[in-house]
Write a protein that holds these residues in place. Structure first.
Motif, PDB file in Angstrom:
ATOM      1  N   ILE A  76      39.106  56.817 -29.080  1.00 24.74           N
ATOM      2  CA  ILE A  76      38.525  56.180 -30.261  1.00 24.74           C
ATOM      3  C   ILE A  76      39.496  55.129 -30.800  1.00 24.74           C
ATOM      4  CG2 ILE A  76      37.748  56.528 -32.644  1.00 24.74           C
ATOM      5  CD1 ILE A  76      36.933  59.408 -31.729  1.00 24.74           C
ATOM      6  N   LEU A  77      40.766  55.488 -30.903  1.00 25.49           N
ATOM      7  CA  LEU A  77      41.768  54.538 -31.400  1.00 25.49           C
ATOM      8  C   LEU A  77      41.888  53.324 -30.479  1.00 25.49           C
ATOM      9  CD1 LEU A  77      44.549  57.038 -32.514  1.00 25.49           C
ATOM     10  CD2 LEU A  77      42.957  55.787 -33.984  1.00 25.49           C
ATOM     11  N   GLU A  78      41.797  53.558 -29.182  1.00 27.49           N
ATOM     12  CA  GLU A  78      41.946  52.463 -28.220  1.00 27.49           C
ATOM     13  C   GLU A  78      40.711  51.572 -28.152  1.00 27.49           C
ATOM     14  OE1 GLU A  78      42.505  51.761 -23.412  1.00 27.49           O
ATOM     15  OE2 GLU A  78      42.920  53.746 -24.247  1.00 27.49           O
ATOM     16  N   HIS A  79      39.527  52.169 -28.115  1.00 25.51           N
ATOM     17  CA  HIS A  79      38.309  51.407 -27.852  1.00 25.51           C
ATOM     18  C   HIS A  79      37.538  50.989 -29.102  1.00 25.51           C
ATOM     19  CE1 HIS A  79      38.738  51.844 -23.561  1.00 25.51           C
ATOM     20  NE2 HIS A  79      38.963  53.128 -23.731  1.00 25.51           N
ATOM     21  N   VAL A  80      37.930  51.518 -30.245  1.00 25.16           N
ATOM     22  CA  VAL A  80      37.300  51.115 -31.507  1.00 25.16           C
ATOM     23  C   VAL A  80      38.427  50.768 -32.483  1.00 25.16           C
ATOM     24  CG1 VAL A  80      35.532  51.678 -33.219  1.00 25.16           C
ATOM     25  CG2 VAL A  80      35.481  52.815 -30.991  1.00 25.16           C
ATOM     26  N   PRO A  81      39.153  49.668 -32.198  1.00 24.17           N
ATOM     27  CA  PRO A  81      40.349  49.346 -32.974  1.00 24.17           C
ATOM     28  C   PRO A  81      40.097  49.112 -34.463  1.00 24.17           C
ATOM     29  CG  PRO A  81      39.794  47.551 -31.483  1.00 24.17           C
ATOM     30  CD  PRO A  81      38.901  48.703 -31.130  1.00 24.17           C
ATOM     31  N   ARG A  82      38.885  48.773 -34.837  1.00 22.00           N
ATOM     32  CA  ARG A  82      38.602  48.570 -36.265  1.00 22.00           C
ATOM     33  C   ARG A  82      38.748  49.871 -37.065  1.00 22.00           C
ATOM     34  NH1 ARG A  82      33.459  50.215 -37.910  1.00 22.00           N
ATOM     35  NH2 ARG A  82      32.120  50.806 -36.164  1.00 22.00           N
ATOM     36  N   LEU A  83      38.764  51.010 -36.389  1.00 20.57           N
ATOM     37  CA  LEU A  83      38.905  52.296 -37.075  1.00 20.57           C
ATOM     38  C   LEU A  83      40.356  52.735 -37.195  1.00 20.57           C
ATOM     39  CD1 LEU A  83      35.933  54.309 -35.504  1.00 20.57           C
ATOM     40  CD2 LEU A  83      35.961  52.850 -37.550  1.00 20.57           C
ATOM     41  N   LYS A  84      41.281  51.938 -36.635  1.00 21.10           N
ATOM     42  CA  LYS A  84      42.704  52.292 -36.654  1.00 21.10           C
ATOM     43  C   LYS A  84      43.355  51.989 -37.989  1.00 21.10           C
ATOM     44  CE  LYS A  84      44.177  50.393 -32.701  1.00 21.10           C
ATOM     45  NZ  LYS A  84      45.060  50.010 -31.608  1.00 21.10           N
ATOM     46  N   HIS A  85      44.326  52.813 -38.296  1.00 17.20           N
ATOM     47  CA  HIS A  85      45.138  52.656 -39.501  1.00 17.20           C
ATOM     48  C   HIS A  85      46.578  52.937 -39.084  1.00 17.20           C
ATOM     49  CE1 HIS A  85      46.421  53.245 -43.666  1.00 17.20           C
ATOM     50  NE2 HIS A  85      46.965  54.377 -43.293  1.00 17.20           N
ATOM     51  N   THR A  86      47.499  52.084 -39.479  1.00 16.90           N
ATOM     52  CA  THR A  86      48.916  52.297 -39.179  1.00 16.90           C
ATOM     53  C   THR A  86      49.552  52.988 -40.370  1.00 16.90           C
ATOM     54  OG1 THR A  86      48.962  50.344 -37.777  1.00 16.90           O
ATOM     55  CG2 THR A  86      51.083  51.201 -38.515  1.00 16.90           C
ATOM     56  N   LYS A  87      50.209  54.093 -40.097  1.00 18.85           N
ATOM     57  CA  LYS A  87      50.830  54.889 -41.154  1.00 18.85           C
ATOM     58  C   LYS A  87      52.337  54.904 -40.953  1.00 18.85           C
ATOM     59  CE  LYS A  87      50.872  59.573 -43.034  1.00 18.85           C
ATOM     60  NZ  LYS A  87      50.276  60.915 -42.900  1.00 18.85           N
ATOM     61  N   LYS A  88      53.060  54.651 -42.017  1.00 17.11           N
ATOM     62  CA  LYS A  88      54.514  54.690 -41.956  1.00 17.11           C
ATOM     63  C   LYS A  88      54.987  56.118 -42.238  1.00 17.11           C
ATOM     64  CE  LYS A  88      58.554  52.121 -43.369  1.00 17.11           C
ATOM     65  NZ  LYS A  88      59.031  50.939 -44.092  1.00 17.11           N
ATOM     66  N   GLN A  89      55.828  56.618 -41.333  1.00 17.72           N
ATOM     67  CA  GLN A  89      56.384  57.962 -41.459  1.00 17.72           C
ATOM     68  C   GLN A  89      57.590  57.949 -42.399  1.00 17.72           C
ATOM     69  OE1 GLN A  89      54.150  59.855 -40.118  1.00 17.72           O
ATOM     70  NE2 GLN A  89      54.880  60.441 -38.105  1.00 17.72           N
ATOM     71  N   GLU A  90      58.017  59.136 -42.820  1.00 16.06           N
ATOM     72  CA  GLU A  90      59.187  59.248 -43.697  1.00 16.06           C
ATOM     73  C   GLU A  90      60.450  58.672 -43.049  1.00 16.06           C
ATOM     74  OE1 GLU A  90      59.839  63.106 -45.390  1.00 16.06           O
ATOM     75  OE2 GLU A  90      57.747  63.299 -45.972  1.00 16.06           O
ATOM     76  N   ASP A  91      60.546  58.781 -41.712  1.00 16.25           N
ATOM     77  CA  ASP A  91      61.739  58.284 -41.017  1.00 16.25           C
ATOM     78  C   ASP A  91      61.695  56.778 -40.750  1.00 16.25           C
ATOM     79  OD1 ASP A  91      59.939  58.010 -38.928  1.00 16.25           O
ATOM     80  OD2 ASP A  91      60.980  59.385 -37.578  1.00 16.25           O
ATOM     81  N   GLY A  92      60.618  56.113 -41.221  1.00 23.04           N
ATOM     82  CA  GLY A  92      60.490  54.669 -41.043  1.00 23.04           C
ATOM     83  C   GLY A  92      59.663  54.269 -39.834  1.00 23.04           C
TER      84      GLY A  92
ATOM     85  N   LEU B  68      43.369  57.415 -37.305  1.00 24.56           N
ATOM     86  CA  LEU B  68      42.099  56.925 -37.820  1.00 24.56           C
ATOM     87  C   LEU B  68      42.248  56.567 -39.282  1.00 24.56           C
ATOM     88  CD1 LEU B  68      39.507  59.395 -36.263  1.00 24.56           C
ATOM     89  CD2 LEU B  68      39.779  56.974 -35.741  1.00 24.56           C
ATOM     90  N   ASP B  69      41.548  55.525 -39.682  1.00 24.35           N
ATOM     91  CA  ASP B  69      41.526  55.154 -41.092  1.00 24.35           C
ATOM     92  C   ASP B  69      41.126  56.382 -41.917  1.00 24.35           C
ATOM     93  OD1 ASP B  69      39.780  54.096 -43.521  1.00 24.35           O
ATOM     94  OD2 ASP B  69      41.218  52.540 -42.959  1.00 24.35           O
ATOM     95  N   PRO B  70      41.726  56.582 -43.070  1.00 24.10           N
ATOM     96  CA  PRO B  70      41.417  57.765 -43.887  1.00 24.10           C
ATOM     97  C   PRO B  70      39.937  57.900 -44.263  1.00 24.10           C
ATOM     98  CG  PRO B  70      43.392  56.696 -44.707  1.00 24.10           C
ATOM     99  CD  PRO B  70      42.815  55.796 -43.653  1.00 24.10           C
ATOM    100  N   SER B  71      39.184  56.809 -44.229  1.00 26.06           N
ATOM    101  CA  SER B  71      37.756  56.870 -44.557  1.00 26.06           C
ATOM    102  C   SER B  71      36.909  57.404 -43.394  1.00 26.06           C
ATOM    103  CB  SER B  71      37.252  55.490 -44.966  1.00 26.06           C
ATOM    104  OG  SER B  71      37.302  54.602 -43.856  1.00 26.06           O
ATOM    105  N   VAL B  72      37.531  57.577 -42.226  1.00 25.87           N
ATOM    106  CA  VAL B  72      36.818  58.017 -41.020  1.00 25.87           C
ATOM    107  C   VAL B  72      37.309  59.413 -40.635  1.00 25.87           C
ATOM    108  CG1 VAL B  72      36.399  57.507 -38.587  1.00 25.87           C
ATOM    109  CG2 VAL B  72      36.608  55.636 -40.229  1.00 25.87           C
ATOM    110  N   LYS B  73      36.381  60.279 -40.282  1.00 28.26           N
ATOM    111  CA  LYS B  73      36.730  61.649 -39.869  1.00 28.26           C
ATOM    112  C   LYS B  73      36.308  61.870 -38.423  1.00 28.26           C
ATOM    113  CE  LYS B  73      38.012  62.946 -44.016  1.00 28.26           C
ATOM    114  NZ  LYS B  73      38.946  61.950 -44.444  1.00 28.26           N
ATOM    115  N   TYR B  74      37.226  62.446 -37.654  1.00 27.77           N
ATOM    116  CA  TYR B  74      36.950  62.859 -36.272  1.00 27.77           C
ATOM    117  C   TYR B  74      36.560  64.322 -36.345  1.00 27.77           C
ATOM    118  CZ  TYR B  74      38.003  63.988 -31.340  1.00 27.77           C
ATOM    119  OH  TYR B  74      37.943  64.405 -30.034  1.00 27.77           O
ATOM    120  N   LYS B  75      35.263  64.585 -36.314  1.00 24.63           N
ATOM    121  CA  LYS B  75      34.773  65.957 -36.413  1.00 24.63           C
ATOM    122  C   LYS B  75      34.435  66.444 -35.010  1.00 24.63           C
ATOM    123  CE  LYS B  75      32.759  67.174 -40.198  1.00 24.63           C
ATOM    124  NZ  LYS B  75      31.688  67.451 -41.158  1.00 24.63           N
ATOM    125  N   TRP B  76      34.957  67.580 -34.653  1.00 22.10           N
ATOM    126  CA  TRP B  76      34.737  68.097 -33.312  1.00 22.10           C
ATOM    127  C   TRP B  76      34.527  69.612 -33.366  1.00 22.10           C
ATOM    128  CZ3 TRP B  76      38.103  71.845 -31.903  1.00 22.10           C
ATOM    129  CH2 TRP B  76      39.321  71.899 -32.578  1.00 22.10           C
TER     130      TRP B  76
END
Length: 142
Positions: free
Chosen positions: A70-86, A92-100
């Protein structure tokens, strides 16, 4: 150094003991199966411990690989998150849920996926359907 762990996947209630060499890089690491410690109802009919381990592992990997697809083939759903270590991770963007979820028993289990919070275009769905054909376990995309 050999490390042994008890793994309880998030895809079922089984518990499996395996080991790996901590000196080997993660992308080359080999997990060595030792034993099935707990068998869930969904896998109670599998005939051997090693078969059990392989099925549980493939289910977990299928769930994870489809999420990565999903992250690779639907890039509009990607969100980059910065970790505590930098460092940064892609998720996935926080507005999108991967339900399985999984249905079925033993050899006949299949993954059911819903991407909640967005509608896939025909092109995006086709790309994900193509990925499904390459996975170890059947996937139903709602």
């Amino acid at each position: 150094m050999i490390h042994t762990t008890l793994w309880s996947p998030d895809t079922c209630d089984c518990s499996i003991r395996y080991s790996w060499d901590t000196e080997t890089s993660e992308d080359q690491r080999v997990h060595t199966f030792h034993s099935v410690e707990k068998i869930c109802d969904a896998h109670s009919g599998l005939d051997s411990n090693n078969t059990h381990y392989q099925h549980v592992l493939k289910e977990n990997q299928t769930k994870n690989k489809f999420h990565a697809a999903i992250l690779e083939h639907v890039p509009r759903l990607k969100h980059t998150k910065k970790q505590e270590d930098g460092s940064t991770i892609e998720e996935l963007d926080p507005s999108v849920k991967y339900k399985w979820s999984f249905s079925g028993k033993d050899h006949n289990r299949q993954l059911h996926v819903e991407i909640e919070g967005t509608n896939l275009t025909n092109s995006e769905r086709n790309k994900l359907e193509h990925v499904i054909s390459s996975l170890d376990k059947p996937v139903v995309l709602s």
